[in-house]
Design a protein around this motif. Sequence first.
Motif, PDB file in Angstrom:
ATOM      1  N   CYS A 157       0.836  -1.197   0.000  1.00  0.00           N
ATOM      2  CA  CYS A 157       0.000   0.000   0.000  1.00  0.00           C
ATOM      3  C   CYS A 157       0.873   1.250   0.000  1.00  0.00           C
TER       4      CYS A 157
ATOM      5  N   HIS B 247      -5.258  13.586   5.466  1.00  0.00           N
ATOM      6  CA  HIS B 247      -5.988  12.490   6.112  1.00  0.00           C
ATOM      7  C   HIS B 247      -5.194  11.754   7.172  1.00  0.00           C
TER       8      HIS B 247
ATOM      9  N   PRO C   7      -3.117   5.887   7.831  1.00  0.00           N
ATOM     10  CA  PRO C   7      -4.043   4.854   8.314  1.00  0.00           C
ATOM     11  C   PRO C   7      -3.344   3.925   9.301  1.00  0.00           C
ATOM     12  N   ASP C   8      -4.056   3.528  10.351  1.00  0.00           N
ATOM     13  CA  ASP C   8      -3.472   2.665  11.379  1.00  0.00           C
ATOM     14  C   ASP C   8      -3.791   1.196  11.165  1.00  0.00           C
ATOM     15  N   HIS C   9      -4.903   0.928  10.450  1.00  0.00           N
ATOM     16  CA  HIS C   9      -5.382  -0.451  10.309  1.00  0.00           C
ATOM     17  C   HIS C   9      -6.071  -0.572   8.954  1.00  0.00           C
TER      18      HIS C   9
ATOM     19  N   ASP D 239      -9.438   0.976   8.310  1.00  0.00           N
ATOM     20  CA  ASP D 239      -9.554   2.415   8.070  1.00  0.00           C
ATOM     21  C   ASP D 239      -9.826   2.712   6.598  1.00  0.00           C
ATOM     22  N   LEU D 240      -9.375   1.817   5.701  1.00  0.00           N
ATOM     23  CA  LEU D 240      -9.548   2.040   4.261  1.00  0.00           C
ATOM     24  C   LEU D 240     -10.994   1.843   3.815  1.00  0.00           C
TER      25      LEU D 240
ATOM     26  N   THR E  27     -12.668   5.462   7.429  1.00  0.00           N
ATOM     27  CA  THR E  27     -12.247   6.859   7.614  1.00  0.00           C
ATOM     28  C   THR E  27     -11.276   7.356   6.554  1.00  0.00           C
ATOM     29  N   HIS E  28     -10.736   6.479   5.750  1.00  0.00           N
ATOM     30  CA  HIS E  28      -9.787   6.864   4.703  1.00  0.00           C
ATOM     31  C   HIS E  28     -10.397   6.592   3.329  1.00  0.00           C
TER      32      HIS E  28
ATOM     33  N   CYS F 153      -9.496   5.276  -0.767  1.00  0.00           N
ATOM     34  CA  CYS F 153      -8.594   4.555  -1.667  1.00  0.00           C
ATOM     35  C   CYS F 153      -8.902   4.977  -3.105  1.00  0.00           C
TER      36      CYS F 153
ATOM     37  N   LEU G 223       0.769   1.233   6.028  1.00  0.00           N
ATOM     38  CA  LEU G 223       0.392  -0.095   6.552  1.00  0.00           C
ATOM     39  C   LEU G 223       1.502  -1.119   6.285  1.00  0.00           C
TER      40      LEU G 223
END
Length: 314
Positions: free
Chosen positions: A165, A175, A178-180, A183-184, A187-188, A190, A260
């Motif tokens: 990624c 933004h 991303p932590d996890h 999230d995609l 809250t995020h 793609c 990630l």
Amino acid sequence: MDQLSAMRVFVRVVELGNFTRAAQALNMPKTTVTNLVQSLEAHLSTRLLNRTTRRVVVTTDGALYYERATQILAELDELDGSLSHAQAQPTGRLRVEMSSAFADRIVLPGICDFHSRYPQIQLDIGIGDRLVDYMAENVDCALRGGTPTDQSLVTRKVGELKLRCYASPLYLSFHGMPDHPRDLATTHYCVGYLNAPSGRVWQMDFKRGDEVHEIDPRYIISVNDHRTYVSAGLSGIGVIQSTSFFVRDALAAGDLVPVLEDWECETIPLYIVYPGTRHISNKVRVFVDWIVKRLQQMDAPDAEEPALCLAKTA
């Protein structure tokens, strides 16, 4: 009338668009080219070409005849080659379908090397991930990512594309990181990669230890071409998944950064496919072997393109 010669002349006229260029390419007098095409039309009792002062236009019957003639001539050339010195030095046209990303990053950067090895092969590359009618379009083979599902095709796995990624600094400035993988989807954003036949966006797969996630990416835009997909990622519109050698330049320039990183992404198998009704030609065989070597070279961390020039031809 020499029907085989007339057929070859007709095919060349169609490909080059007029009699003058065909005569020059075939090293024949223009009158000979014209007479052969007229004799072929008389033999078939149909008009194959409509002539104007500037160009020729293929008729409906001419288009059908061209399609079958190119197949017949290709098969004849291959038959001759299998019984002559061309087995050691393959010759003729090779029609290959592939995506723009494969052409841009795998094939074209090494095309001088391929030509120096096989100077008698004329490579015709069709760009796209569309479904191909191999026989009707006279396509010899295709380079495809993902496991083929068409049981009528013969397949050979030539490599794997390990995905990671990436996002642009511009995207991350708005933004955050991303932590996890979840999230995609929440809250995020793609960039969606559209599977054209199904009309659906591909899932993103992630694994870390025993934890596995299949993510339906949240996206603003989706595309069905990898070159455009990477360009969208560079614009800052969303996170993308790609293989490292497709984005190597962007990573080196800092235009994309990994995200990630502690998660493993999907590995995409890369296949050469060709119709099962067609015997694999020596042209296809050497192209496949060359692709395998190209991928091995490109997978090396410090891979560099060979400095090769086009071989001189008579």
